[in-house]
Design an enzyme around this catalytic site. Structure first.
Site, mmCIF file in Angstrom:
data_model
loop_
_atom_site.group_PDB
_atom_site.id
_atom_site.type_symbol
_atom_site.label_atom_id
_atom_site.label_comp_id
_atom_site.label_asym_id
_atom_site.label_seq_id
_atom_site.Cartn_x
_atom_site.Cartn_y
_atom_site.Cartn_z
ATOM 1 N N LYS A 58 0.802 -1.217 0.000
ATOM 2 C CA LYS A 58 0.000 0.000 0.000
ATOM 3 C C LYS A 58 0.843 1.279 0.000
ATOM 4 O O LYS A 58 0.505 2.244 -0.694
ATOM 5 C CB LYS A 58 -0.950 -0.010 1.197
ATOM 6 C CG LYS A 58 -2.036 -1.064 1.095
ATOM 7 C CD LYS A 58 -2.994 -0.992 2.257
ATOM 8 C CE LYS A 58 -4.082 -2.051 2.137
ATOM 9 N NZ LYS A 58 -5.065 -1.969 3.230
ATOM 10 N N ASP A 113 -9.814 2.738 2.386
ATOM 11 C CA ASP A 113 -9.854 2.001 3.650
ATOM 12 C C ASP A 113 -10.410 2.870 4.776
ATOM 13 O O ASP A 113 -11.264 2.439 5.553
ATOM 14 C CB ASP A 113 -8.455 1.508 4.036
ATOM 15 C CG ASP A 113 -8.062 0.223 3.344
ATOM 16 O OD1 ASP A 113 -8.958 -0.514 2.889
ATOM 17 O OD2 ASP A 113 -6.853 -0.053 3.261
#
Length: 351
Positions: free
Chosen positions: A123, A159
């Site tokens: 990420k 997220d």
């Protein structure tokens, strides 16, 4: 989020039962190939009539990039959503090493893919590779969504937004809250950024590797007024004072994993004793969704606390990824039902 770090890949076997791994190519380069484990290959969800046309050169590709990915419910959710909406698209999961990740991203962009979800451990690298990034991705320091436009790579982070939606659906408030965050990886950064943006008064971070927690705190709150790094001995007081306790670690992905509270070193007592110090209104949130009933959540429930598992966060981050890829929010209810069916099939297979 799309998936929390450290998911078990299982012991690979030969042939079709072998989970995908980076493979050595001629000249020592590292390549990648899609997951082929028989029980994990995307199949048409029997609960969703497939309205898509057959695969053709016009079919749009979306992907999941990470390592491991065999445990992920993302292909089931997205393919069910494509089928239900008649979108001519397919979603594939690729197990990609850190060394192979830049080439995988460039390859998807060159192929004209709509976009990709990014999971552990890539990420932060995903954000670094992007040509452009949203404010929320830059703030969290990571990206779980990439979109491809004319060969350019655009990064986003859904997220944190998925976490905020899941918490709100559970009736909890971020505004003015004190949040105890366990973990300091990409998902933890997204959660803490969303909490601060949602008005949280305090975010207390505990991580077994304190260096990562210190970096998270400095990046998100340079003043040091709202984010504080804890030691193991501080956890009892933090649980007692927190409005939300969030597990953003990998503990819980295996059925026999302990609670991250019990796993922390320092000799301050068992996790059950810590939960008993929590206030009655405290909410325990776990980003792990498979299995969705973890030791962390069971301990909180035993102490009479409200709990939120990782399914709604996963569904919302997936639906919001569609905004980057297609300019619209994905069908949340379809994705949620597909995820539940996938989890049921997984349990039935003993996974």
């Amino acid at each position: 989020m799309v998936d929390p770090p450290g998911a078990p890949a299982g012991a690979p076997g030969p042939g079709l039962d072998e989970a995908a791994r980076p493979v050595d190519r001629a000249g020592g380069r590292r390549g990648w190939r899609p997951v082929t484990r028989r029980e994990e290959r995307p199949v048409r969800d029997p609960g969703v009539p497939d309205q898509r046309p057959p695969v053709s050169p016009a079919t749009v590709l979306c992907a999941l990039l990470g390592s491991p990915v065999a445990h992920s419910g993302s292909p089931a959710m997205h393919d069910a959503a494509f089928a239900a909406t008649g979108r001519d698209a397919r979603y594939l999961a690729f197990d990609v090493s850190a060394a192979g990740f830049p080439a995988a991203v460039r390859g998807l962009a060159a192929l004209g893919a709509a976009g990709a979800n990014v999971t552990i451990p890539h990420k932060e690298q995903a954000l670094a590779l992007a040509d452009e990034a949203t404010d929320r991705a830059r703030r969290s320091g990571s990206a779980n969504v990439l979109a491809f436009r004319d060969g350019r790579v655009l990064a986003d982070d859904t997220d944190g937004a998925g976490f905020a939606r899941a918490v709100a659906e559970a009736g909890a408030r971020l505004e003015g809250a004190a949040l105890l965050l366990l973990g300091a990886g990409g998902a933890a950064r997204a959660v803490s950024a969303a909490a601060l943006d949602g008005g949280a008064a305090q975010v207390w971070v505990y991580n077994r590797s304190p260096e990562r927690a210190v970096k998270l705190a400095r990046d998100l709150d340079p003043s040091g007024r709202r984010v504080r790094v804890l030691e193991a001995g501080d956890l009892g007081g933090a649980v007692a004072g927190a409005d939300l306790v969030v597990n953003a670690t990998s503990l819980g992905l295996r059925p026999d994993d302990p609670s991250p509270l019990a796993a922390a070193p320092g000799g301050w007592g068992a996790a059950a004793d810590l939960w008993l110090q929590a206030r009655p209104g405290t909410v325990a949130v776990d980003i792990v969704y498979a299995p969705h009933d973890t030791a962390f959540l069971r301990g909180a429930r035993a102490a009479g606390l409200r709990t939120v598992d990782g399914r709604r966060m996963l569904v919302w981050q997936a639906a919001l990824a569609w905004e980057a890829w297609f300019g619209e929010t994905g069908p949340v209810d379809v994705m949620a039902a597909a995820l539940d069916r996938w989890l049921e099939r997984r349990r039935g297979a003993g996974a």
